[in-house]
Design a protein around this motif. Structure first.
Motif, PDB file in Angstrom:
ATOM      1  N   VAL A  52      76.672  23.062  35.933  1.00 22.39           N
ATOM      2  CA  VAL A  52      76.883  24.185  36.849  1.00 22.39           C
ATOM      3  C   VAL A  52      76.004  25.384  36.492  1.00 22.39           C
ATOM      4  O   VAL A  52      76.118  26.436  37.108  1.00 22.39           O
ATOM      5  N   SER A  53      75.125  25.227  35.505  1.00 25.63           N
ATOM      6  CA  SER A  53      74.194  26.313  35.178  1.00 25.63           C
ATOM      7  C   SER A  53      72.851  25.731  34.752  1.00 25.63           C
ATOM      8  O   SER A  53      72.781  24.610  34.229  1.00 25.63           O
ATOM      9  N   HIS A  54      71.795  26.525  34.982  1.00 20.07           N
ATOM     10  CA  HIS A  54      70.449  26.091  34.607  1.00 20.07           C
ATOM     11  C   HIS A  54      69.641  27.308  34.176  1.00 20.07           C
ATOM     12  O   HIS A  54      69.666  28.351  34.824  1.00 20.07           O
ATOM     13  N   ASP A  55      68.903  27.135  33.066  1.00 20.81           N
ATOM     14  CA  ASP A  55      68.016  28.185  32.553  1.00 20.81           C
ATOM     15  C   ASP A  55      66.581  27.752  32.818  1.00 20.81           C
ATOM     16  O   ASP A  55      66.121  26.748  32.273  1.00 20.81           O
ATOM     17  N   PHE A  56      65.867  28.497  33.672  1.00 25.32           N
ATOM     18  CA  PHE A  56      64.469  28.192  33.961  1.00 25.32           C
ATOM     19  C   PHE A  56      63.560  28.555  32.787  1.00 25.32           C
ATOM     20  O   PHE A  56      62.386  28.181  32.777  1.00 25.32           O
ATOM     21  N   GLY A  57      64.092  29.315  31.829  1.00 22.39           N
ATOM     22  CA  GLY A  57      63.253  29.779  30.729  1.00 22.39           C
ATOM     23  C   GLY A  57      62.330  30.876  31.234  1.00 22.39           C
ATOM     24  O   GLY A  57      62.715  31.701  32.043  1.00 22.39           O
ATOM     25  N   THR A  58      61.078  30.857  30.760  1.00 20.18           N
ATOM     26  CA  THR A  58      60.099  31.861  31.174  1.00 20.18           C
ATOM     27  C   THR A  58      59.226  31.289  32.282  1.00 20.18           C
ATOM     28  O   THR A  58      58.652  30.206  32.128  1.00 20.18           O
ATOM     29  N   ILE A  59      59.132  32.034  33.384  1.00 18.82           N
ATOM     30  CA  ILE A  59      58.313  31.593  34.514  1.00 18.82           C
ATOM     31  C   ILE A  59      57.381  32.733  34.923  1.00 18.82           C
ATOM     32  O   ILE A  59      57.731  33.904  34.794  1.00 18.82           O
ATOM     33  N   PRO A  60      56.162  32.402  35.384  1.00 17.29           N
ATOM     34  CA  PRO A  60      55.227  33.461  35.791  1.00 17.29           C
ATOM     35  C   PRO A  60      55.580  34.025  37.169  1.00 17.29           C
ATOM     36  O   PRO A  60      56.010  33.296  38.066  1.00 17.29           O
ATOM     37  N   GLU A  61      55.387  35.327  37.317  1.00 17.90           N
ATOM     38  CA  GLU A  61      55.679  35.995  38.587  1.00 17.90           C
ATOM     39  C   GLU A  61      54.858  35.413  39.728  1.00 17.90           C
ATOM     40  O   GLU A  61      55.338  35.280  40.853  1.00 17.90           O
ATOM     41  N   GLU A 121      64.225  39.743  33.323  1.00 15.98           N
ATOM     42  CA  GLU A 121      65.303  38.741  33.312  1.00 15.98           C
ATOM     43  C   GLU A 121      66.025  38.707  34.647  1.00 15.98           C
ATOM     44  O   GLU A 121      66.123  39.717  35.334  1.00 15.98           O
ATOM     45  N   PHE A 122      66.527  37.522  34.977  1.00 15.56           N
ATOM     46  CA  PHE A 122      67.354  37.385  36.175  1.00 15.56           C
ATOM     47  C   PHE A 122      68.503  36.432  35.895  1.00 15.56           C
ATOM     48  O   PHE A 122      68.412  35.536  35.058  1.00 15.56           O
ATOM     49  N   ALA A 123      69.595  36.652  36.593  1.00 16.37           N
ATOM     50  CA  ALA A 123      70.770  35.765  36.556  1.00 16.37           C
ATOM     51  C   ALA A 123      71.379  35.818  37.954  1.00 16.37           C
ATOM     52  O   ALA A 123      71.794  36.878  38.417  1.00 16.37           O
ATOM     53  N   LYS A 124      71.397  34.682  38.618  1.00 17.15           N
ATOM     54  CA  LYS A 124      71.868  34.614  40.008  1.00 17.15           C
ATOM     55  C   LYS A 124      72.926  33.530  40.154  1.00 17.15           C
ATOM     56  O   LYS A 124      72.945  32.555  39.399  1.00 17.15           O
TER      57      LYS A 124
END
Length: 150
Positions: A52-61, A121-124
């Motif tokens: 039920v959760s996923h961490d994309f880690g670091t992603i480029p804008e 950082e983001f959390a949605k």
């Protein structure tokens, strides 16, 4: 004699009406019981997500949108319907199956995040609403860090 005849016909009429109403009431009770048994025999759906959760880690804008698929199974005994999936903001877009999912079948809810112009950082959250009795909503979470464009 006319008064006795009218009283007798009124009494007969009321007796027939009572009989008809009693029969209709009995039919209604029987039908209600039959439909209730039929609904119980159909079973109920249930949903089990693999995560039920996923961490994309670091992603480029400027790397474009990122998507994660949340897989689930209908662990119930009746078709599962995903009524709606809503996102916590406009930068997050859900995609989900529109057709009922048969018992035992595996499907997915896809959540896409748009990192453009959102460094940091983001959390949605995305909220899944189904036809499962007692489960008002299931929350799916994504998070990560967007590295600013240079």
């Amino acid at each position: 004699m006319s008064d006795n005849f009218q009283r007798g016909s009124k009494s007969l009429f009321l007796t027939k009406m009572r009989y008809i109403l009693t029969v209709l009431l009995a039919v209604a009770v029987c039908c209600t019981a039959a439909f209730a048994k039929k609904d119980k025999a159909k079973g109920t759906p249930d949903i089990q997500f693999e995560e039920v959760s996923h961490d994309f880690g670091t992603i480029p804008e400027k790397g474009g949108n990122v998507t994660h698929d949340f897989y689930f199974t209908n662990t119930g005994t009746a078709p599962l319907v995903i009524v709606t999936v809503s996102a916590s903001c406009g930068c997050t877009t859900p995609k989900f199956p529109a057709k009922p999912i048969a018992p035992g079948k595996r499907e997915k809810v896809s959540i896409t995040y748009a990192p453009a112009k959102r460094p940091g950082e983001f959390a949605k959250n995305a909220y899944v609403r189904t036809n499962v009795p007692g489960k008002k909503k299931i929350t799916l979470k994504i998070k990560g860090t967007v590295t600013p464009a240079k």
